[in-house]
Design an enzyme around this catalytic site. Structure first.
Site, PDB file in Angstrom:
ATOM      1  N   VAL A  67       1.531  -0.303  -0.209  1.00  0.00           N
ATOM      2  CA  VAL A  67       0.508   0.403   0.380  1.00  0.00           C
ATOM      3  C   VAL A  67       0.502   0.117   1.743  1.00  0.00           C
ATOM      4  CG1 VAL A  67      -1.473  -0.007  -1.522  1.00  0.00           C
ATOM      5  CG2 VAL A  67      -0.872  -1.666   0.311  1.00  0.00           C
ATOM      6  N   ASN A 120      -7.575  -0.731  -4.325  1.00  0.00           N
ATOM      7  CA  ASN A 120      -7.975  -2.118  -4.836  1.00  0.00           C
ATOM      8  C   ASN A 120      -7.069  -3.111  -4.020  1.00  0.00           C
ATOM      9  OD1 ASN A 120      -8.839  -3.965  -6.862  1.00  0.00           O
ATOM     10  ND2 ASN A 120      -6.673  -4.043  -7.383  1.00  0.00           N
ATOM     11  N   TYR A 145      -8.921 -11.678   7.181  1.00  0.00           N
ATOM     12  CA  TYR A 145      -9.327 -11.021   6.117  1.00  0.00           C
ATOM     13  C   TYR A 145     -10.846 -10.711   6.130  1.00  0.00           C
ATOM     14  CZ  TYR A 145     -10.691 -10.678   1.116  1.00  0.00           C
ATOM     15  OH  TYR A 145     -10.832 -10.048  -0.303  1.00  0.00           O
ATOM     16  N   LYS A 152     -11.741  -6.584   6.056  1.00  0.00           N
ATOM     17  CA  LYS A 152     -12.914  -5.986   5.052  1.00  0.00           C
ATOM     18  C   LYS A 152     -14.032  -5.142   5.845  1.00  0.00           C
ATOM     19  CE  LYS A 152     -10.697  -7.104   1.503  1.00  0.00           C
ATOM     20  NZ  LYS A 152      -9.823  -5.894   0.823  1.00  0.00           N
ATOM     21  N   THR A 206     -10.364 -14.725 -10.562  1.00  0.00           N
ATOM     22  CA  THR A 206      -8.894 -14.264 -10.493  1.00  0.00           C
ATOM     23  C   THR A 206      -8.068 -15.184 -10.129  1.00  0.00           C
ATOM     24  OG1 THR A 206      -9.129 -13.096  -8.670  1.00  0.00           O
ATOM     25  CG2 THR A 206      -9.843 -11.914 -10.181  1.00  0.00           C
TER      26      THR A 206
END
Length: 257
Positions: free
Chosen positions: A61, A87, A153, A157, A188
């Site tokens: 990506v 995603n 992070y 976001k 996850t």
């Protein structure tokens, strides 16, 4: 008729914990599913498991040429692209800003933010050719507030929120809707395994017990919301943000005396 019959959906990070859930559910709802990911073995195995209407394509990506190739492969295989699910994402090892090196900073933003930007850029012409569609960006509750030790992070976001709203304004007249999902702590490997360079996983120091819904989220919780936002049922929704966190952002729940 299933919600995505005769529609094609490209899911990035399609072999991860949430990605796999999204891919399987979209396929079960009738979609032609393109699994975009770096891990060829896992991607091909998932496509083989699903059978008809599924195929794997290599997708980095962070690379614009890789995006172009993935969109070409999608249209060549299924004729059109109707939905993009951005995603793919990576987490930084926890560290205060003063101890976060620029390589880590750049890597997290490259995948989480630039990857989403390149996805919108590459998919928009294809969605326009399909006379409209939807883009769903997967962000995080860390994009709704500050979180110590996760500056790269968090920054990535937060930025996805603004990017989503800008894309929604630019693409709305082309009948392309763009929305964001902000998952909380979802069960996850992303949560249960340490990030690269870290010694502890998020699950090692997080407990859902104080919050309104005292459990970890499951991938299917996010998937169900994704199915709605990507479908025609959400045809009047664009530029919106959806938090799915069991009440995490609300803070601890009051206990009866």
């Amino acid at each position: 008729m299933r919600r995505f019959t005769n529609q094609t959906v490209l899911v990035t990070g399609g072999t991860g914990g949430q990605g796999t859930s999204h891919v399987r559910a979209l396929h079960a709802e009738g979609a032609n599913v393109v699994i975009g990911a770096i891990n060829a073995d896992r991607g091909a195995a998932l496509a083989d498991e699903l059978g008809d209407r599924a195929f794997y394509t290599h997708l980095d990506v962070t690379d614009e040429d890789s995006w172009s190739a993935a969109v070409r492969a999608t249209e060549s295989t299924f004729g059109a692209l109707h939905v993009l699910v951005n995603n793919a994402g990576v987490q930084n090892p926890p560290a205060p800003i003063e101890e976060t090196d620029q390589t880590t900073w750049s890597r997290i933003l490259d995948v989480n933010l630039t990857g989403t930007f390149l996805g919108i850029k590459a998919a928009a012409p294809a969605l326009r050719r399909a006379t409209g569609g939807a883009i769903v960006n997967i962000a995080s509750t860390m994009g709704m507030g500050g979180t110590a030790h996760y500056a790269p992070y968090v920054a990535s976001k937060w930025a996805v929120r603004g990017l989503t709203q800008t894309a929604a304004l630019e693409l709305g007249r082309d009948r392309i809707r763009v929305n964001t999902i902000h998952p909380g702590v979802i069960a996850t490997p992303f949560i249960h395994e340490p990030a690269a360079g870290a010694t502890a996983a998020i699950a090692d120091f997080y407990s859902p017990e104080p919050f309104a819904v005292p459990r970890l989220g499951e991938p299917i919780d996010v998937t169900r919301l994704l199915l709605f936002l990507a479908s025609s049922e959400a045809s009047f929704i664009t530029g919106s943000e959806y938090v799915i966190d069991g009440g995490l952002l609300l803070g601890p729940a009051l206990q009866a005396a």
